[in-house]
Design a protein around this motif. Structure first.
Motif, PDB file in Angstrom:
ATOM      1  N   SER A 182       0.821  -1.206   0.000  1.00  0.00           N
ATOM      2  CA  SER A 182       0.000   0.000   0.000  1.00  0.00           C
ATOM      3  C   SER A 182       0.858   1.262   0.000  1.00  0.00           C
ATOM      4  CB  SER A 182      -0.922   0.002   1.224  1.00  0.00           C
ATOM      5  OG  SER A 182      -1.777   1.127   1.212  1.00  0.00           O
ATOM      6  N   LYS A 183       1.981   1.236   0.721  1.00  0.00           N
ATOM      7  CA  LYS A 183       2.863   2.402   0.744  1.00  0.00           C
ATOM      8  C   LYS A 183       3.428   2.680  -0.641  1.00  0.00           C
ATOM      9  CE  LYS A 183       6.993   4.315   2.948  1.00  0.00           C
ATOM     10  NZ  LYS A 183       8.081   4.092   3.924  1.00  0.00           N
ATOM     11  N   THR A 184       3.821   1.632  -1.363  1.00  0.00           N
ATOM     12  CA  THR A 184       4.348   1.796  -2.723  1.00  0.00           C
ATOM     13  C   THR A 184       3.287   2.405  -3.641  1.00  0.00           C
ATOM     14  OG1 THR A 184       5.828  -0.092  -2.455  1.00  0.00           O
ATOM     15  CG2 THR A 184       5.322   0.583  -4.709  1.00  0.00           C
ATOM     16  N   LYS A 185       2.065   1.859  -3.565  1.00  0.00           N
ATOM     17  CA  LYS A 185       0.986   2.356  -4.420  1.00  0.00           C
ATOM     18  C   LYS A 185       0.567   3.765  -4.018  1.00  0.00           C
ATOM     19  CE  LYS A 185      -0.714  -2.219  -5.626  1.00  0.00           C
ATOM     20  NZ  LYS A 185      -1.807  -3.214  -5.502  1.00  0.00           N
ATOM     21  N   LEU A 186       0.587   4.055  -2.718  1.00  0.00           N
ATOM     22  CA  LEU A 186       0.257   5.400  -2.250  1.00  0.00           C
ATOM     23  C   LEU A 186       1.211   6.422  -2.847  1.00  0.00           C
ATOM     24  CD1 LEU A 186      -1.226   7.406  -0.416  1.00  0.00           C
ATOM     25  CD2 LEU A 186       0.244   6.665   1.469  1.00  0.00           C
TER      26      LEU A 186
END
Length: 318
Positions: free
Chosen positions: A28-32
């Motif tokens: 999720s951090k990467t996609k965020l």
């Protein structure tokens, strides 16, 4: 499934859920970060001058916290502004988008969606209390994990996961649009020069009644700031070409609802207004703009405003 296999799964469930949560948060951090880069590029290309100049100096931080939050900070000189959004915030938007997709296909699972919303509210309220006492926050379960723990109203949901890639692709725009609004909301706080309210409001006060009165007045001020940042973000999105459908994002509304609840007495002690009040204010801005709105959607918007009025009356809101 044998009893031994079932017992083993029950024993391993907390470990599996924790491992899955950590993996989800990292992803999720990467996609965020990817989403925010796209959002900032779009602001640079299509935003108002004030949005462009404000965003130019912002340092964005994707926080890999399991607490869902978004915030902006600014120092007293108005320099070095920061916007932080946690990877959990994005992940919960995905979870709620998945639930919306499921109930759009199986209306009999609407009650499960309500139960999941109640679970999010209770878990987030509990985590807020734990944070106040320096206890680590508890994980928040994905819909399929939550459904596996209860019978009845959520029966059958676990079998629908993992969702097909074609279905997952339908959730991406919902998540992106929600994060676009959230980012602009925080950018609005910076552009409008809103200041965080801290312990300085209690300086010189001695009695508990004086401190409580100062606290409640400060919350009224911060709630006005939240409405102002919502309005700033909504008008910016309209300027950048957002459609009426994109402006009212159901997963974001449900996440805000899980954060604020539906108790206007509790609202007095909260720095943020109730989600229903915020969305009614956003809808009024949309309806007063020149944006194209389908008649059935305009009807739904007016119905929501009327619903919010009835809700306030039923709750005896001031």
């Amino acid at each position: 499934m044998t009893r031994i296999t079932l017992a083993l799964l029950i024993a391993l469930y907390p470990l599996l859920a924790q491992a899955s949560s950590k993996e989800d948060l990292e992803s999720s951090k990467t996609k965020l970060n990817q989403y925010i880069r796209l959002i900032r590029a779009n602001i640079e290309k299509h935003g108002t001058q004030i949005a462009k100049s404000t965003d130019w100096n912002v340092n964005f931080i994707a926080d890999q916290s399991i607490i869902p939050y978004a915030e902006s900070t600014n120092n007293s000189e108005g320099t070095n502004p920061k916007i932080r959004i946690s990877s959990q915030f994005r992940l919960l938007l995905v979870y709620l988008g998945e639930m919306q997709l499921i109930i759009s296909k199986k209306r009999n699972l609407m009650k499960c969606n309500e139960e999941y919303g109640n679970y999010l509210f209770e878990r987030m309220a509990l985590n807020a209390k734990r944070a106040a006492t320096s206890l680590p926050p508890l994980d928040i379960s994905a819909p399929e994990v939550f459904a596996a723990k209860i019978d009845g109203v959520c029966a059958g949901i676990s079998k629908m996961f993992p969702l097909p890639e074609s279905e997952e692709e339908k959730i991406t725009p919902l998540t992106y649009n929600a994060l676009y609004f959230v980012y602009l909301h925080e950018l609005g706080h910076i552009a409008l020069k809103h200041k965080a309210i801290g312990d300085e409001i209690f300086y010189g006060l001695t009695t508990e009644n004086e401190k409580m009165e100062a606290f409640l007045k400060a919350n009224v001020r911060t709630q006005h700031q939240e409405y102002a940042a919502d309005a700033w973000a909504t008008r910016e999105l309209i300027h950048e070409g957002a459609t009426a459908e994109q402006l009212v994002n159901i997963p974001l509304f449900e996440l805000l609802l899980a954060s604020s609840g539906l108790d206007c007495q509790f609202e007095k002690a909260n720095s943020h207004p109730m989600a229903t009040d915020r969305y009614a204010a956003i809808i009024r801005i949309i309806l007063s703009s020149n944006i194209s709105i389908r008649p059935e959607l305009a009807g739904a918007y007016h119905e929501f405003i009327n619903f919010n009025k009835r809700l306030e009356n039923s709750l005896s809101c001031p």
